[in-house]
Write a protein that holds these residues in place. Structure first.
Motif, PDB file in Angstrom:
ATOM      1  N   ARG A   7      -1.561  -1.514 -15.048  1.00  0.00           N
ATOM      2  CA  ARG A   7      -2.400  -0.405 -15.489  1.00  0.00           C
ATOM      3  C   ARG A   7      -3.048   0.337 -14.315  1.00  0.00           C
ATOM      4  N   GLU A   8      -3.094  -0.277 -13.156  1.00  0.00           N
ATOM      5  CA  GLU A   8      -3.715   0.365 -12.006  1.00  0.00           C
ATOM      6  C   GLU A   8      -2.895   1.560 -11.552  1.00  0.00           C
ATOM      7  N   GLU A   9      -3.594   2.579 -11.115  1.00  0.00           N
ATOM      8  CA  GLU A   9      -2.938   3.782 -10.597  1.00  0.00           C
ATOM      9  C   GLU A   9      -2.369   3.450  -9.221  1.00  0.00           C
ATOM     10  N   PRO A  10      -1.097   3.723  -8.985  1.00  0.00           N
ATOM     11  CA  PRO A  10      -0.529   3.447  -7.658  1.00  0.00           C
ATOM     12  C   PRO A  10      -1.175   4.333  -6.594  1.00  0.00           C
ATOM     13  N   LEU A  11      -1.160   3.819  -5.371  1.00  0.00           N
ATOM     14  CA  LEU A  11      -1.767   4.525  -4.246  1.00  0.00           C
ATOM     15  C   LEU A  11      -0.726   5.317  -3.468  1.00  0.00           C
ATOM     16  N   THR A  12      -1.135   6.465  -2.973  1.00  0.00           N
ATOM     17  CA  THR A  12      -0.251   7.249  -2.109  1.00  0.00           C
ATOM     18  C   THR A  12      -0.209   6.603  -0.736  1.00  0.00           C
ATOM     19  N   VAL A  13       0.776   6.983   0.043  1.00  0.00           N
ATOM     20  CA  VAL A  13       0.890   6.448   1.397  1.00  0.00           C
ATOM     21  C   VAL A  13      -0.328   6.845   2.224  1.00  0.00           C
ATOM     22  N   GLY A  14      -0.842   8.043   2.015  1.00  0.00           N
ATOM     23  CA  GLY A  14      -2.031   8.484   2.742  1.00  0.00           C
ATOM     24  C   GLY A  14      -3.254   7.672   2.381  1.00  0.00           C
ATOM     25  N   ALA A  15      -3.398   7.347   1.098  1.00  0.00           N
ATOM     26  CA  ALA A  15      -4.539   6.548   0.650  1.00  0.00           C
ATOM     27  C   ALA A  15      -4.479   5.140   1.233  1.00  0.00           C
ATOM     28  N   VAL A  16      -3.300   4.535   1.247  1.00  0.00           N
ATOM     29  CA  VAL A  16      -3.141   3.193   1.815  1.00  0.00           C
ATOM     30  C   VAL A  16      -3.434   3.236   3.319  1.00  0.00           C
ATOM     31  N   ALA A  17      -2.906   4.238   3.995  1.00  0.00           N
ATOM     32  CA  ALA A  17      -3.134   4.362   5.432  1.00  0.00           C
ATOM     33  C   ALA A  17      -4.627   4.462   5.732  1.00  0.00           C
ATOM     34  N   LYS A  18      -5.332   5.292   4.976  1.00  0.00           N
ATOM     35  CA  LYS A  18      -6.763   5.480   5.201  1.00  0.00           C
ATOM     36  C   LYS A  18      -7.541   4.197   4.927  1.00  0.00           C
ATOM     37  N   ARG A  19      -7.244   3.551   3.803  1.00  0.00           N
ATOM     38  CA  ARG A  19      -7.979   2.336   3.436  1.00  0.00           C
ATOM     39  C   ARG A  19      -7.700   1.177   4.379  1.00  0.00           C
ATOM     40  N   CYS A  20      -6.510   1.147   4.954  1.00  0.00           N
ATOM     41  CA  CYS A  20      -6.146   0.046   5.859  1.00  0.00           C
ATOM     42  C   CYS A  20      -6.429   0.371   7.325  1.00  0.00           C
ATOM     43  N   GLY A  21      -6.751   1.623   7.617  1.00  0.00           N
ATOM     44  CA  GLY A  21      -7.025   1.994   9.002  1.00  0.00           C
ATOM     45  C   GLY A  21      -5.782   2.045   9.866  1.00  0.00           C
ATOM     46  N   VAL A  22      -4.662   2.464   9.274  1.00  0.00           N
ATOM     47  CA  VAL A  22      -3.414   2.600  10.021  1.00  0.00           C
ATOM     48  C   VAL A  22      -2.863   4.006   9.800  1.00  0.00           C
ATOM     49  N   LYS A  23      -1.897   4.367  10.604  1.00  0.00           N
ATOM     50  CA  LYS A  23      -1.231   5.656  10.437  1.00  0.00           C
ATOM     51  C   LYS A  23      -0.167   5.554   9.341  1.00  0.00           C
ATOM     52  N   VAL A  24       0.142   6.674   8.736  1.00  0.00           N
ATOM     53  CA  VAL A  24       1.208   6.729   7.735  1.00  0.00           C
ATOM     54  C   VAL A  24       2.513   6.225   8.347  1.00  0.00           C
ATOM     55  N   SER A  25       2.760   6.606   9.588  1.00  0.00           N
ATOM     56  CA  SER A  25       3.999   6.168  10.248  1.00  0.00           C
ATOM     57  C   SER A  25       4.052   4.649  10.387  1.00  0.00           C
ATOM     58  N   THR A  26       2.889   4.009  10.519  1.00  0.00           N
ATOM     59  CA  THR A  26       2.849   2.546  10.591  1.00  0.00           C
ATOM     60  C   THR A  26       3.316   1.943   9.277  1.00  0.00           C
ATOM     61  N   LEU A  27       2.866   2.515   8.173  1.00  0.00           N
ATOM     62  CA  LEU A  27       3.305   2.017   6.862  1.00  0.00           C
ATOM     63  C   LEU A  27       4.799   2.215   6.671  1.00  0.00           C
ATOM     64  N   HIS A  28       5.302   3.362   7.099  1.00  0.00           N
ATOM     65  CA  HIS A  28       6.746   3.605   7.018  1.00  0.00           C
ATOM     66  C   HIS A  28       7.498   2.569   7.859  1.00  0.00           C
ATOM     67  N   PHE A  29       6.967   2.277   9.043  1.00  0.00           N
ATOM     68  CA  PHE A  29       7.598   1.293   9.923  1.00  0.00           C
ATOM     69  C   PHE A  29       7.572  -0.096   9.277  1.00  0.00           C
ATOM     70  N   TYR A  30       6.404  -0.499   8.759  1.00  0.00           N
ATOM     71  CA  TYR A  30       6.306  -1.797   8.086  1.00  0.00           C
ATOM     72  C   TYR A  30       7.311  -1.883   6.942  1.00  0.00           C
ATOM     73  N   GLU A  31       7.447  -0.800   6.213  1.00  0.00           N
ATOM     74  CA  GLU A  31       8.386  -0.790   5.092  1.00  0.00           C
ATOM     75  C   GLU A  31       9.827  -0.906   5.586  1.00  0.00           C
ATOM     76  N   SER A  32      10.143  -0.208   6.681  1.00  0.00           N
ATOM     77  CA  SER A  32      11.508  -0.274   7.222  1.00  0.00           C
ATOM     78  C   SER A  32      11.846  -1.679   7.717  1.00  0.00           C
ATOM     79  N   LYS A  33      10.825  -2.445   8.080  1.00  0.00           N
ATOM     80  CA  LYS A  33      11.023  -3.821   8.554  1.00  0.00           C
ATOM     81  C   LYS A  33      10.945  -4.844   7.424  1.00  0.00           C
ATOM     82  N   GLY A  34      10.717  -4.366   6.198  1.00  0.00           N
ATOM     83  CA  GLY A  34      10.668  -5.264   5.051  1.00  0.00           C
ATOM     84  C   GLY A  34       9.349  -6.013   4.902  1.00  0.00           C
ATOM     85  N   LEU A  35       8.301  -5.551   5.571  1.00  0.00           N
ATOM     86  CA  LEU A  35       7.003  -6.217   5.491  1.00  0.00           C
ATOM     87  C   LEU A  35       6.219  -5.813   4.245  1.00  0.00           C
ATOM     88  N   ILE A  36       6.412  -4.589   3.795  1.00  0.00           N
ATOM     89  CA  ILE A  36       5.764  -4.093   2.578  1.00  0.00           C
ATOM     90  C   ILE A  36       6.806  -3.340   1.763  1.00  0.00           C
TER      91      ILE A  36
END
Length: 158
Positions: A7-36
């Motif tokens: 039921r929770e609203e999914p988060l955008t990549v920008g929202a996750v980046a802001k809340r985690c204190g990382v860049k959007v590109s970091t999230l893309h990189f983590y995803e490309s490595k299979g971490l998230i």
């Protein structure tokens, strides 16, 4: 996935980046490595479950401890498909990483001890120097600083 998470609203990549204190590109990189993992909405934009916030926090904490992304992924893969690590998961992961870090610290301490005594001594005494490799005898054991590698992984050079 439990009913609350659905039921929770999914988060955008920008929202996750802001809340985690990382860049959007970091999230893309983590995803490309299979971490998230993310899903895609109808506009093909990434969307993240809120549990990814804890997973990214764990990744960042582990990186600050000097754990490589490869080591992080190996351990995250043991979570049996869970998106967010539990407290028990963190205890198991941190215990594993603490052992690895202690081994690394011991190697670094041995290297530090040799830096001032042997490597930086300037004595130029080839008969007494434990790093001296007469006639390149160590070439049969491989490339690089074999004696230094041996010293920091196993102990004394001699």
């Amino acid at each position: 996935m439990d009913k609350l998470a659905e039921r929770e609203e999914p988060l955008t990549v920008g929202a996750v980046a802001k809340r985690c204190g990382v860049k959007v590109s970091t999230l893309h990189f983590y995803e490309s490595k299979g971490l998230i993992k993310s899903s895609r909405n109808s506009g093909n934009q990434r969307r993240y479950n809120k549990q990814v916030l804890r997973r990214v926090s764990l990744i960042k904490a582990a990186q600050k401890m000097g754990i490589t992304l490869t080591e992080i992924k190996e351990q995250l893969d043991t979570l049996n498909g869970k998106t967010a690590p539990s407290q028990q998961d963190w205890q198991r992961l941190s215990t594993h990483w603490a052992k690895s870090l202690n081994e690394r610290i011991q190697r670094m301490e041995r290297l530090r001890d040799y830096l001032s005594g042997c490597i930086g001594c300037g004595c130029l005494s080839m008969k007494a120097c434990p790093l001296y490799n007469d006639n390149d005898k160590l070439a049969t054991e491989g490339d690089g600083a074999i004696l230094i590698d041996r010293a920091i992984s196993r102990g004394p050079l001699t």
